[in-house]
Design a protein around this motif. Structure first.
Motif, PDB file in Angstrom:
ATOM      1  N   GLY A  18      74.141  18.493  87.150  1.00  0.00           N
ATOM      2  CA  GLY A  18      74.956  18.261  85.963  1.00  0.00           C
ATOM      3  C   GLY A  18      74.490  19.146  84.824  1.00  0.00           C
ATOM      4  N   PRO A  19      75.161  19.071  83.681  1.00  0.00           N
ATOM      5  CA  PRO A  19      74.823  19.943  82.548  1.00  0.00           C
ATOM      6  C   PRO A  19      73.486  19.575  81.925  1.00  0.00           C
ATOM      7  CG  PRO A  19      76.447  18.313  81.880  1.00  0.00           C
ATOM      8  CD  PRO A  19      76.299  18.165  83.362  1.00  0.00           C
ATOM      9  N   PRO A  20      72.913  20.490  81.139  1.00  0.00           N
ATOM     10  CA  PRO A  20      71.682  20.159  80.419  1.00  0.00           C
ATOM     11  C   PRO A  20      71.888  18.958  79.504  1.00  0.00           C
ATOM     12  CG  PRO A  20      72.125  22.517  80.319  1.00  0.00           C
ATOM     13  CD  PRO A  20      73.349  21.875  80.892  1.00  0.00           C
ATOM     14  N   VAL A  21      70.789  18.253  79.243  1.00  0.00           N
ATOM     15  CA  VAL A  21      70.816  17.083  78.364  1.00  0.00           C
ATOM     16  C   VAL A  21      70.055  17.433  77.082  1.00  0.00           C
ATOM     17  CG1 VAL A  21      70.221  14.649  78.101  1.00  0.00           C
ATOM     18  CG2 VAL A  21      70.864  15.546  80.360  1.00  0.00           C
ATOM     19  N   VAL A  22      70.756  17.390  75.946  1.00  0.00           N
ATOM     20  CA  VAL A  22      70.160  17.652  74.641  1.00  0.00           C
ATOM     21  C   VAL A  22      69.695  16.324  74.054  1.00  0.00           C
ATOM     22  CG1 VAL A  22      70.534  18.560  72.319  1.00  0.00           C
ATOM     23  CG2 VAL A  22      71.679  19.631  74.275  1.00  0.00           C
ATOM     24  N   LEU A  23      68.420  16.238  73.668  1.00  0.00           N
ATOM     25  CA  LEU A  23      67.833  15.017  73.121  1.00  0.00           C
ATOM     26  C   LEU A  23      67.446  15.256  71.665  1.00  0.00           C
ATOM     27  CD1 LEU A  23      65.554  14.198  76.179  1.00  0.00           C
ATOM     28  CD2 LEU A  23      67.642  12.988  75.551  1.00  0.00           C
ATOM     29  N   ILE A  24      67.943  14.402  70.749  1.00  0.00           N
ATOM     30  CA  ILE A  24      67.719  14.575  69.311  1.00  0.00           C
ATOM     31  C   ILE A  24      67.028  13.328  68.763  1.00  0.00           C
ATOM     32  CG2 ILE A  24      68.757  15.208  67.115  1.00  0.00           C
ATOM     33  CD1 ILE A  24      71.258  16.099  68.667  1.00  0.00           C
ATOM     34  N   HIS A  25      65.840  13.500  68.204  1.00  0.00           N
ATOM     35  CA  HIS A  25      65.018  12.362  67.780  1.00  0.00           C
ATOM     36  C   HIS A  25      65.412  11.848  66.398  1.00  0.00           C
ATOM     37  CE1 HIS A  25      62.561  14.655  64.882  1.00  0.00           C
ATOM     38  NE2 HIS A  25      62.507  15.632  65.775  1.00  0.00           N
ATOM     39  N   GLY A  26      64.737  10.773  65.995  1.00  0.00           N
ATOM     40  CA  GLY A  26      65.038  10.114  64.736  1.00  0.00           C
ATOM     41  C   GLY A  26      64.207  10.600  63.565  1.00  0.00           C
ATOM     42  N   PHE A  27      64.479  10.028  62.391  1.00  0.00           N
ATOM     43  CA  PHE A  27      63.813  10.407  61.149  1.00  0.00           C
ATOM     44  C   PHE A  27      62.364   9.935  61.147  1.00  0.00           C
ATOM     45  CE2 PHE A  27      62.590   9.430  56.721  1.00  0.00           C
ATOM     46  CZ  PHE A  27      62.694  10.699  56.178  1.00  0.00           C
ATOM     47  N   ALA A  28      61.482  10.810  60.643  1.00  0.00           N
ATOM     48  CA  ALA A  28      60.057  10.519  60.523  1.00  0.00           C
ATOM     49  C   ALA A  28      59.439  10.148  61.864  1.00  0.00           C
ATOM     50  CB  ALA A  28      59.809   9.415  59.489  1.00  0.00           C
ATOM     51  N   SER A  29      60.007  10.668  62.922  1.00  0.00           N
ATOM     52  CA  SER A  29      59.467  10.485  64.260  1.00  0.00           C
ATOM     53  C   SER A  29      59.148  11.871  64.800  1.00  0.00           C
ATOM     54  CB  SER A  29      60.467   9.740  65.150  1.00  0.00           C
ATOM     55  OG  SER A  29      59.915   9.436  66.402  1.00  0.00           O
ATOM     56  N   SER A  30      59.295  12.065  66.086  1.00  0.00           N
ATOM     57  CA  SER A  30      59.092  13.384  66.678  1.00  0.00           C
ATOM     58  C   SER A  30      59.723  13.397  68.051  1.00  0.00           C
ATOM     59  CB  SER A  30      57.600  13.715  66.800  1.00  0.00           C
ATOM     60  OG  SER A  30      56.977  12.873  67.769  1.00  0.00           O
ATOM     61  N   ALA A  31      59.888  14.583  68.596  1.00  0.00           N
ATOM     62  CA  ALA A  31      60.426  14.705  69.947  1.00  0.00           C
ATOM     63  C   ALA A  31      59.501  14.026  70.948  1.00  0.00           C
ATOM     64  CB  ALA A  31      60.612  16.179  70.292  1.00  0.00           C
ATOM     65  N   ALA A  32      58.196  14.238  70.774  1.00  0.00           N
ATOM     66  CA  ALA A  32      57.236  13.652  71.717  1.00  0.00           C
ATOM     67  C   ALA A  32      57.212  12.135  71.632  1.00  0.00           C
ATOM     68  CB  ALA A  32      55.843  14.217  71.448  1.00  0.00           C
ATOM     69  N   CYS A  33      57.411  11.604  70.434  1.00  0.00           N
ATOM     70  CA  CYS A  33      57.368  10.158  70.247  1.00  0.00           C
ATOM     71  C   CYS A  33      58.631   9.487  70.784  1.00  0.00           C
ATOM     72  CB  CYS A  33      57.187   9.844  68.763  1.00  0.00           C
ATOM     73  SG  CYS A  33      57.002   8.090  68.388  1.00  0.00           S
ATOM     74  N   ASP A  34      59.786  10.046  70.471  1.00  0.00           N
ATOM     75  CA  ASP A  34      61.047   9.424  70.891  1.00  0.00           C
ATOM     76  C   ASP A  34      61.398   9.731  72.337  1.00  0.00           C
ATOM     77  OD1 ASP A  34      61.283   8.394  68.383  1.00  0.00           O
ATOM     78  OD2 ASP A  34      63.163   9.396  67.872  1.00  0.00           O
ATOM     79  N   TRP A  35      61.008  10.907  72.824  1.00  0.00           N
ATOM     80  CA  TRP A  35      61.410  11.332  74.178  1.00  0.00           C
ATOM     81  C   TRP A  35      60.186  11.758  74.997  1.00  0.00           C
ATOM     82  CZ3 TRP A  35      66.005   9.541  73.605  1.00  0.00           C
ATOM     83  CH2 TRP A  35      66.785   9.819  72.469  1.00  0.00           C
ATOM     84  N   PRO A  36      59.241  10.860  75.265  1.00  0.00           N
ATOM     85  CA  PRO A  36      58.078  11.250  76.073  1.00  0.00           C
ATOM     86  C   PRO A  36      58.524  11.863  77.390  1.00  0.00           C
ATOM     87  CG  PRO A  36      57.841   9.011  75.231  1.00  0.00           C
ATOM     88  CD  PRO A  36      59.244   9.424  74.939  1.00  0.00           C
ATOM     89  N   ALA A  37      57.926  12.984  77.742  1.00  0.00           N
ATOM     90  CA  ALA A  37      58.377  13.723  78.921  1.00  0.00           C
ATOM     91  C   ALA A  37      58.336  12.881  80.187  1.00  0.00           C
ATOM     92  CB  ALA A  37      57.531  14.984  79.098  1.00  0.00           C
TER      93      ALA A  37
END
Length: 242
Positions: A18-37
């Motif tokens: 399927g297509p790539p999945v774009v993940l967008i995190h929240g305010f005062a958070s981070s990519a690593a915090c909201d979307w742990p690999a």
């Protein structure tokens, strides 16, 4: 600031499904915090999906914000469109990330197949923030009297406060308008049963033709880190990871 934000890409580890999945995190958070690999990119890769995890401005891994004019909603969404690229993608946003994903789905340079909006408030909180009081507080002044301003100030103070408050100001200059740019793609709304920030999400669901809504266990943070939300996202995207 219209060029793409920094992203972390994880390629599929099996034939693409399927297509790539774009993940967008929240305010005062981070990519690593909201979307742990280990909970997102790795299972999606095993399911045949590439991930594009965005690092928003003012946040860890993202660019600093020198002025509010750099980060109006229009400019941020333009940059997100550059991150997504010209090929078809699925988009998953949480909290602020969901507010931005709402607009991204209607961007003329982006082809969104499926959209997931988690923890999305039907209100525009940033427009009500007393930025003078917030900036004074993070520089050692008195705590704001207004509870909302106090909450945003505390969140900003835990990170790059100057950049985060500039981001608040920039986004507040173009408040979230649910009546504009309504998504026209298959959309799943997700909200924690104890998430007061997503109270009234049904108002948004009613605007999006054919949208689904699902409540999951937890408050604003608890819902995002819970298995129930993750399973709902994977199922909606057709990624058989669990």
């Amino acid at each position: 600031m219209t060029s793409a934000f920094p992203v972390t890409r994880t390629l599929s580890s099996r034939p693409v499904t399927g297509p790539p999945v774009v993940l967008i995190h929240g305010f005062a958070s981070s990519a690593a915090c909201d979307w742990p690999a280990e909970y997102w990119a790795d299972p999606l890769a095993a399911a045949g999906r590439e991930t594009i995890v965005v690092h928003l401005p003012g946040h860890p891994g993202g660019p600093k914000v020198g002025a509010a004019a750099e980060v109006t909603a229009t400019r941020v969404v333009d940059a997100l469109a550059e991150c997504a690229g010209a090929d078809e993608v699925d988009v998953v946003g949480y909290s602020l990330g969901a507010r931005l994903a709402w607009d991204l789905a209607s961007h003329p340079k982006v082809s969104v197949r499926r959209l997931v909006l988690g923890g999305l408030s039907p209100q525009e909180p940033f427009a009500a923030v007393d930025l003078v009081a917030a900036r004074q507080a993070v520089q050692g002044g008195p705590s704001p009297d207004d509870p909302l301003t106090g909450a945003i100030t505390a969140m900003a103070a835990a990170g790059d406060s100057a950049s985060l408050l500039n981001l608040v100001e920039g986004l507040a200059s173009e408040p979230f308008d649910p009546g504009a740019g309504v998504p026209r793609v298959p959309t799943l709304f997700l909200a924690g049963r104890q998430d007061f920030m997503a109270h009234g999400i049904e108002q948004l669901v009613a605007r999006v033709p054919g949208a689904r809504v699902r409540q999951v266990a937890g408050d604003h943070r608890g819902a995002l880190v819970g298995v129930e939300l993750r399973e709902a996202v994977f199922d909606f995207l057709g990624a058989e990871t669990v």
